[in-house]
Scaffold this motif. Structure first.
Motif, PDB file in Angstrom:
ATOM      1  N   TYR A  15       0.752  -1.070  -0.046  1.00 14.65           N
ATOM      2  CA  TYR A  15       0.061   0.025  -0.063  1.00 14.65           C
ATOM      3  C   TYR A  15       0.897   1.233  -0.061  1.00 14.65           C
ATOM      4  CZ  TYR A  15      -3.529  -3.228   1.695  1.00 14.65           C
ATOM      5  OH  TYR A  15      -4.366  -4.383   1.832  1.00 14.65           O
ATOM      6  N   PRO A  16       0.458   2.226  -0.629  1.00 10.53           N
ATOM      7  CA  PRO A  16       1.331   3.655  -0.444  1.00 10.53           C
ATOM      8  C   PRO A  16       1.206   3.747   1.035  1.00 10.53           C
ATOM      9  CG  PRO A  16      -0.865   3.853  -1.709  1.00 10.53           C
ATOM     10  CD  PRO A  16      -0.709   2.380  -1.406  1.00 10.53           C
ATOM     11  N   PHE A  17       2.228   4.606   1.518  1.00  5.82           N
ATOM     12  CA  PHE A  17       2.344   4.994   2.946  1.00  5.82           C
ATOM     13  C   PHE A  17       3.094   6.138   2.931  1.00  5.82           C
ATOM     14  CE2 PHE A  17       5.296   4.702   6.606  1.00  5.82           C
ATOM     15  CZ  PHE A  17       4.309   4.659   7.629  1.00  5.82           C
ATOM     16  N   ARG A  18       2.584   6.979   4.140  1.00  2.00           N
ATOM     17  CA  ARG A  18       2.987   8.376   4.443  1.00  2.00           C
ATOM     18  C   ARG A  18       3.255   8.181   5.889  1.00  2.00           C
ATOM     19  NH1 ARG A  18       0.315  12.469   6.175  1.00  2.00           N
ATOM     20  NH2 ARG A  18      -1.527  11.324   5.408  1.00  2.00           N
ATOM     21  N   LEU A  19       4.453   8.500   6.538  1.00  2.00           N
ATOM     22  CA  LEU A  19       4.719   8.317   7.984  1.00  2.00           C
ATOM     23  C   LEU A  19       3.980   9.502   8.583  1.00  2.00           C
ATOM     24  CD1 LEU A  19       6.578   7.149   9.991  1.00  2.00           C
ATOM     25  CD2 LEU A  19       8.080   9.042   9.756  1.00  2.00           C
ATOM     26  N   GLY A  20       3.101   8.984   9.665  1.00  2.00           N
ATOM     27  CA  GLY A  20       2.328   9.810  10.498  1.00  2.00           C
ATOM     28  C   GLY A  20       0.752   9.620  10.112  1.00  2.00           C
ATOM     29  N   GLN A  21       0.443   8.937   8.959  1.00  2.00           N
ATOM     30  CA  GLN A  21      -1.040   8.988   8.827  1.00  2.00           C
ATOM     31  C   GLN A  21      -1.548   7.967   9.694  1.00  2.00           C
ATOM     32  OE1 GLN A  21       0.352   6.689   4.835  1.00  2.00           O
ATOM     33  NE2 GLN A  21      -1.994   6.637   4.940  1.00  2.00           N
ATOM     34  N   THR A  22      -2.998   7.854   9.977  1.00  2.00           N
ATOM     35  CA  THR A  22      -3.386   7.009  10.974  1.00  2.00           C
ATOM     36  C   THR A  22      -4.342   5.957  10.304  1.00  2.00           C
ATOM     37  OG1 THR A  22      -5.060   8.406  11.479  1.00  2.00           O
ATOM     38  CG2 THR A  22      -3.276   8.689  12.931  1.00  2.00           C
ATOM     39  N   ARG A  23      -4.471   6.140   8.917  1.00  2.00           N
ATOM     40  CA  ARG A  23      -5.353   5.207   8.183  1.00  2.00           C
ATOM     41  C   ARG A  23      -4.969   4.829   6.804  1.00  2.00           C
ATOM     42  NH1 ARG A  23     -10.114   2.251   8.966  1.00  2.00           N
ATOM     43  NH2 ARG A  23     -11.343   2.030   7.217  1.00  2.00           N
ATOM     44  N   ILE A  24      -5.042   3.842   6.068  1.00  2.00           N
ATOM     45  CA  ILE A  24      -4.905   3.616   4.739  1.00  2.00           C
ATOM     46  C   ILE A  24      -6.157   3.294   4.309  1.00  2.00           C
ATOM     47  CG2 ILE A  24      -3.892   2.204   3.091  1.00  2.00           C
ATOM     48  CD1 ILE A  24      -1.259   2.303   4.959  1.00  2.00           C
ATOM     49  N   THR A  25      -6.754   3.887   3.026  1.00  2.00           N
ATOM     50  CA  THR A  25      -7.687   3.561   2.542  1.00  2.00           C
ATOM     51  C   THR A  25      -7.682   3.060   1.139  1.00  2.00           C
ATOM     52  OG1 THR A  25      -8.241   5.804   1.859  1.00  2.00           O
ATOM     53  CG2 THR A  25      -9.504   5.117   3.958  1.00  2.00           C
TER      54      THR A  25
END
Length: 446
Positions: free
Chosen positions: A180-190
């Motif tokens: 999945y695409p990921f960004r540090l600090g995010q709290t949910r992946i949709t």
């Protein structure tokens, strides 16, 4: 007609009584757990069993502030409670912790074997449906308790291992490695998952782990066998009982090592950068044999399953035999004891647990279901030497105990994954106690 019914009933009662008699007189260990541990474990003659020893501790949870037990100089507290079968942990670069809340997918197959398997899993606290999610835990104020919790990722299929490489999060489902695409600090992946490779699913040993090579170019995925000793044929074992090396850019894989019945935890030794794993060995050879183990994983290595164990001992139950392979079977580096069920593995380079636990591996022993008396049910430490191998003559050292009651009949929890948090404390996933435990030094000792 009535006489026939009575006779049949009597025969059935005799069979049930005979089975009850057998089950109440299981094979008992003749050696201590630690005798079958170390670089040179004590090995005995196997005791073949047509029906396995069954001794499953009843899960009772943690009540009224109960906790596991640490050695002197360390302390333990809950990092997070009220989870749903937490199996695996991964620390992000900002200190957030991902936990895979996961369980076995629905078991295929019926008959008496399937019935017994479901019975054992239910009794061991592993019979509930899988939550199939990853949850993010955040300890923003640094007090050792995760005060923030969010559902990070859903729509998974019995997930286990997780790893971030660049701006991608890789998740090992039971039947596929996805990202999945990921960004540090995010709290949910949709976002929707992108499949990297299919993984063989079904059968036993459902959990898949994934770790990244230090250079980030390769991923290593552990895939356990579908059976105990290939009793259902080798066709269903294709590409199983192995560690895969995956090229995520090309979406291809090759078999890195074979003959590993059920490898789970994997980690790179910090000095040598070599890949190590822990492996669950075969059942129904008695309470003392063979040892589960910790080993360095060599490319092209064959560790024996199903024909051989512990570097060339022959399992006569597997037919036809493969004597041509025996000379190529690698001997594992370190025994952990029989039926201890090692799952979690981490090295202590990132941990601050004091000098005694400063250079070695910590291993989550999930615990036996088929040994009398029970074995495992704790976290142990294996000291390593400067050469990147376990210290000669060293036995595993208890690091977190108290999961099993003193009489061995009940269990508060069962440890699985082990990692370091951002402060150097050790986090332990407890999938039966539904808790993540945090082991640390008191502030005065740091």
């Amino acid at each position: 007609m009535r006489k026939h019914v009575i006779r049949f009933g009597l025969v059935l009662l005799v069979l049930i009584a005979g089975l009850a008699f057998y089950l109440t007189r299981p094979d008992r260990a003749q050696l201590s757990e630690n005798a079958v541990a170390g670089r040179t474990p004590q090995l005995t003659q196997v005791r073949d069993q047509w029906f396995p020893t069954v001794r499953v501790a009843d899960p009772i949870g943690w009540q009224n502030g109960q906790t596991p037990t640490t050695p002197a100089g360390l302390q333990v507290q809950p990092f997070a409670k009220g989870l749903d079968h937490p199996r695996w942990l991964y620390r992000l670069a900002n200190g957030d912790v991902l936990v895979a809340e996961s369980n076995s997918p629905p078991r295929e197959g019926g008959g008496i074997t399937g019935w017994f398997m479901r019975l054992f899993m239910d009794k061991a606290g592993a019979g509930t449906p899988s939550a199939n999610r990853i949850t993010l835990l955040r300890d923003a104020n640094g007090d050792g308790v995760a005060e923030a919790r969010s559902v990070f990722l859903t729509g998974l299929n019995s997930p286990s291992g997780m790893v971030v490489v660049g701006d991608q999060l890789y998740v090992a489902n039971t039947d596929a490695l996805v990202r999945y695409p990921f960004r540090l600090g995010q709290t949910r992946i949709t976002a929707q998952p992108e499949k990297i490779v299919d993984l063989p699913g079904g059968g036993n040993h459902w959990a898949r782990n994934v770790v990244a090579d230090p250079d980030g170019k390769s991923l290593y995925v552990s895939v356990g066998s579908a059976s105990n000793i290939a009793e259902n044929g080798l066709e269903i074992e294709k590409n199983r009982a192995a560690i895969w090396q995956v090229d995520p850019a090309k979406k291809t894989f090759r078999i890195y090592a074979t003959g590993l019945r059920n490898a789970n935890g994997m980690a790179f030794e910090p000095r040598t950068k070599d890949l190590w794993t822990v492996v669950n060995e075969r059942d129904m050879l008695g309470s003392d044999m063979p040892p589960d183990y910790l080993t360095k994983v060599e490319f092209g290595g064959n560790y024996g399953w199903p024909w051989h164990y512990w570097g060339g001992y022959i399992d006569d139950r597997v037919q036809p035999q493969r004597p041509d392979l025996r000379q190529y079977v690698a001997r594992p580096d370190y025994a952990l004891g029989a039926h201890v069920a090692p799952l979690g593995l981490a090295f202590t380079a990132d941990m601050r647990l004091g000098e005694r636990f400063g250079n070695g591996a910590v291993i989550g022993l999930h615990g036996s279901w088929n040994r009398v008396p029970p074995s495992g049910y704790k976290v142990v430490y294996v000291p390593f030497a400067a050469d990147g191998f376990p210290v000669a003559n060293a036995k595993p050292i208890d690091l977190l105990t108290g999961f099993l009651t003193a009489d061995g009949k009940d269990v508060h929890g069962r440890p699985v994954a082990v990692i370091a948090d951002r402060t150097g404390a050790m986090l332990v996933a407890d999938d039966v106690g539904n808790t993540i435990w945090r082991v640390s030094q008191p502030l005065a000792a740091r």
